[in-house]
Design an enzyme around this catalytic site. Structure first.
Site, mmCIF file in Angstrom:
data_model
loop_
_atom_site.group_PDB
_atom_site.id
_atom_site.type_symbol
_atom_site.label_atom_id
_atom_site.label_comp_id
_atom_site.label_asym_id
_atom_site.label_seq_id
_atom_site.Cartn_x
_atom_site.Cartn_y
_atom_site.Cartn_z
ATOM 1 N N LYS A 194 0.700 -0.956 -0.239
ATOM 2 C CA LYS A 194 -0.457 0.239 -0.159
ATOM 3 C C LYS A 194 1.093 1.263 0.732
ATOM 4 O O LYS A 194 1.732 1.268 0.753
ATOM 5 C CB LYS A 194 -0.383 0.389 1.285
ATOM 6 C CG LYS A 194 -2.033 0.888 1.239
ATOM 7 C CD LYS A 194 -3.129 0.551 0.263
ATOM 8 C CE LYS A 194 -4.404 1.022 0.121
ATOM 9 N NZ LYS A 194 -5.779 -0.192 0.206
ATOM 10 N N GLY B 254 -20.243 7.025 1.853
ATOM 11 C CA GLY B 254 -19.047 6.692 0.845
ATOM 12 C C GLY B 254 -20.356 6.910 -0.071
ATOM 13 O O GLY B 254 -20.257 5.862 -0.428
ATOM 14 N N GLY C 127 -17.361 7.663 -3.049
ATOM 15 C CA GLY C 127 -16.514 7.794 -4.208
ATOM 16 C C GLY C 127 -16.528 7.436 -5.394
ATOM 17 O O GLY C 127 -18.065 6.855 -5.457
ATOM 18 N N ASN C 128 -15.780 6.079 -6.052
ATOM 19 C CA ASN C 128 -15.910 5.821 -6.874
ATOM 20 C C ASN C 128 -16.304 4.123 -6.372
ATOM 21 O O ASN C 128 -17.856 4.031 -6.906
ATOM 22 C CB ASN C 128 -14.350 5.717 -7.088
ATOM 23 C CG ASN C 128 -15.056 3.635 -8.431
ATOM 24 O OD1 ASN C 128 -15.205 4.148 -9.374
ATOM 25 N ND2 ASN C 128 -13.639 2.903 -8.289
ATOM 26 N N GLY D 137 -18.160 3.343 -3.477
ATOM 27 C CA GLY D 137 -19.914 4.211 -2.605
ATOM 28 C C GLY D 137 -20.908 4.279 -3.952
ATOM 29 O O GLY D 137 -22.270 3.245 -3.834
ATOM 30 N N TYR D 138 -20.486 4.540 -4.590
ATOM 31 C CA TYR D 138 -21.168 4.998 -5.845
ATOM 32 C C TYR D 138 -21.796 4.063 -6.741
ATOM 33 O O TYR D 138 -22.856 3.772 -6.592
ATOM 34 C CB TYR D 138 -20.573 6.830 -6.869
ATOM 35 C CG TYR D 138 -21.918 6.735 -8.071
ATOM 36 C CD1 TYR D 138 -23.229 6.951 -8.128
ATOM 37 C CD2 TYR D 138 -21.422 5.833 -9.118
ATOM 38 C CE1 TYR D 138 -23.136 7.594 -9.504
ATOM 39 C CE2 TYR D 138 -22.253 6.297 -10.470
ATOM 40 C CZ TYR D 138 -22.879 6.854 -10.517
ATOM 41 O OH TYR D 138 -23.565 6.833 -11.410
#
Ligand code: GLU
Length: 416
Positions: A106, A218, A220-221, A223-224
């Site tokens: 990471k 959330g 963002g990418n 969650g959407y």
């Protein structure tokens, strides 16, 4: 233990739990608790106003017994080496559970990306790659998007790596834009994968998903796209939130129009027909499925008892503390752990890497079909451990992931 343990303490206690259950010897336990390499760099860039900005960059490479290191890079103001180590460890187990030939890594850059211009972000990203160059590469360590990084960030990473090499190396990073070697379906992959798990868990638990209410923390990418995929299978998305707060609409909302509203107004809140809620309130709403898709440590001993969902699918990494895990287990809430639930992203990253190495581009339908097959297999592999051990899903997933990595290390042996 304090109310919010550090992500590294949580990751280490999860490793200990799995190692004890697997009766791993002390040597292996010690080896797995330490990352192979932690790199920190100081990145100096020219800011738009002519001044110099200095930012910290981190890359932690946990283990590579099953293949090259793999994992995202997040841009986040107070990301620490400890947090990144915990996330790298989760990546090692995640790749093993998904049964893809990667280890775990990471990266982190301590920056509030909202405060930098696009040009400043480009300079910062390229600087990161130039300083980490010798440790990266398609057979060493392959970055990908994470919080506040996206396909554009990956394009800069690929371009910088390629320029330093002297030739184009699309397989050096995943999550790129499609026009430069990205995979169809990568952007949606994590969110779609979460919903594949929800579907599978519902089938196994005799839950009906048609009309089931879903709350997502959330937007963002991840969650959407989880919201879109949930809607596609007939669920009702009743609440979503971003860092500024959330909205609740018991009759269901349309993720696409909420996104348009957010883009127009800069916030998800004050959406017509919905009630504004805080991020904490969202977690405690009446719903069938709760999807934390934001930060770590959101569900703790303080609020786990108040959660009304029957199922929690962890789209974020590390949103639930071990104490909250225990509360869920007692309350018979089905918890699908992060290392399984959000493995769709890295799974399609693997597909992207394979496509790049073979200079192919697979159609979206092929990617989505392979993703569903991989997710279903991973889910059932975890369920088999859960049934054998009579454990919760987190323990089962950890035992599967840690066990596979430990076996690889044992087979490789120690040299010299
Ligand atoms: N950042 C994502 C994760 O936490 C994706 C990693 C990848 O694709 O390598 O799983």
């Amino acid at each position: 233990m304090s109310q919010k343990p550090s992500p590294l303490n949580v990751a280490l206690s999860q490793l200990k739990l799995a190692s004890d259950k697997l009766t791993l010897d002390d040597g292996l336990q010690k080896m797995l608790s330490h990352p192979k390499r932690s790199i920190t760099v100081s990145m100096d860039i020219h800011l738009g106003d002519g001044s110099v900005g200095v930012f910290n960059g981190i890359r932690v490479q946990h283990w590579d017994a099953r293949g090259p290191f793999k994992g995202g890079i997040r841009f986040y103001p107070d990301v620490s080496v400890g947090d990144v180590t915990a996330l790298a460890m989760l990546m090692t187990w995640k790749c093993a559970i998904a049964d893809i030939p990667f280890g775990g890594a990471k990266g982190g850059v301590c920056v509030d990306s909202k405060k930098l211009s696009k040009l400043e972000l480009e300079r910062l990203t390229r600087r990161y790659v130039s300083l980490m160059f010798e440790y990266l590469g398609p057979h060493r360590d392959i970055p990908a998007p994470d919080m506040y990084t996206d396909a554009q960030t990956m394009a800069w990473i690929m371009d910088t790596y390629s320029q330093l090499k002297g030739y184009r190396v699309p397989e050096s990073v995943t999550g790129k834009p499609v026009e430069i070697g990205g995979s169809w379906g990568r952007i949606e992959a994590t969110g779609r994968g979460v919903i594949h798990c929800v579907k599978q868990a519902a089938t196994n638990n005799g839950l009906k998903l048609g009309g089931a209410s879903v709350a997502i923390q959330g937007f963002g990418n991840v969650g959407y796209h989880a919201a879109v995929a949930a809607q596609e299978i007939g669920c009702k998305v009743v609440a979503v939130s971003d860092s500024t707060g959330g909205i609740y609409c018991p009759d269901g909302l349309n993720p696409q129009t909420v996104l348009a509203h957010k883009e127009q107004t800069g916030s998800i809140q004050n959406y017509q027909g919905c009630k504004n809620v805080t991020n904490q309130e969202l977690l405690e709403l009446q719903c069938d499925v709760l999807i934390p898709a934001a930060l770590e440590n959101q569900i703790t001993s303080q609020n786990a008892d108040k959660i009304k969902a029957k199922m929690v699918a962890e789209a974020a990494n590390g949103p639930t503390t071990p104490e909250a895990d225990r509360i869920f287990y007692e309350k018979e809430i089905c918890l699908i752990p992060d290392i399984l639930a959000n493995s769709g992203g890295v799974t399609v990253s693997y597909f992207e890497w394979v496509q790049n190495l073979t200079r192919e581009q697979w159609p979206l339908e092929v990617v989505n079909r392979k993703l569903e097959e991989k997710m279903t297999k991973a889910f059932n592999d975890v369920e088999a451990v859960v049934a054998r051990e009579e454990s919760d899903m987190r323990t089962g997933a950890l035992m599967l992931g840690v066990g596979r990595v430990a076996n690889a290390i044992k087979t490789l042996g120690l040299w010299p």
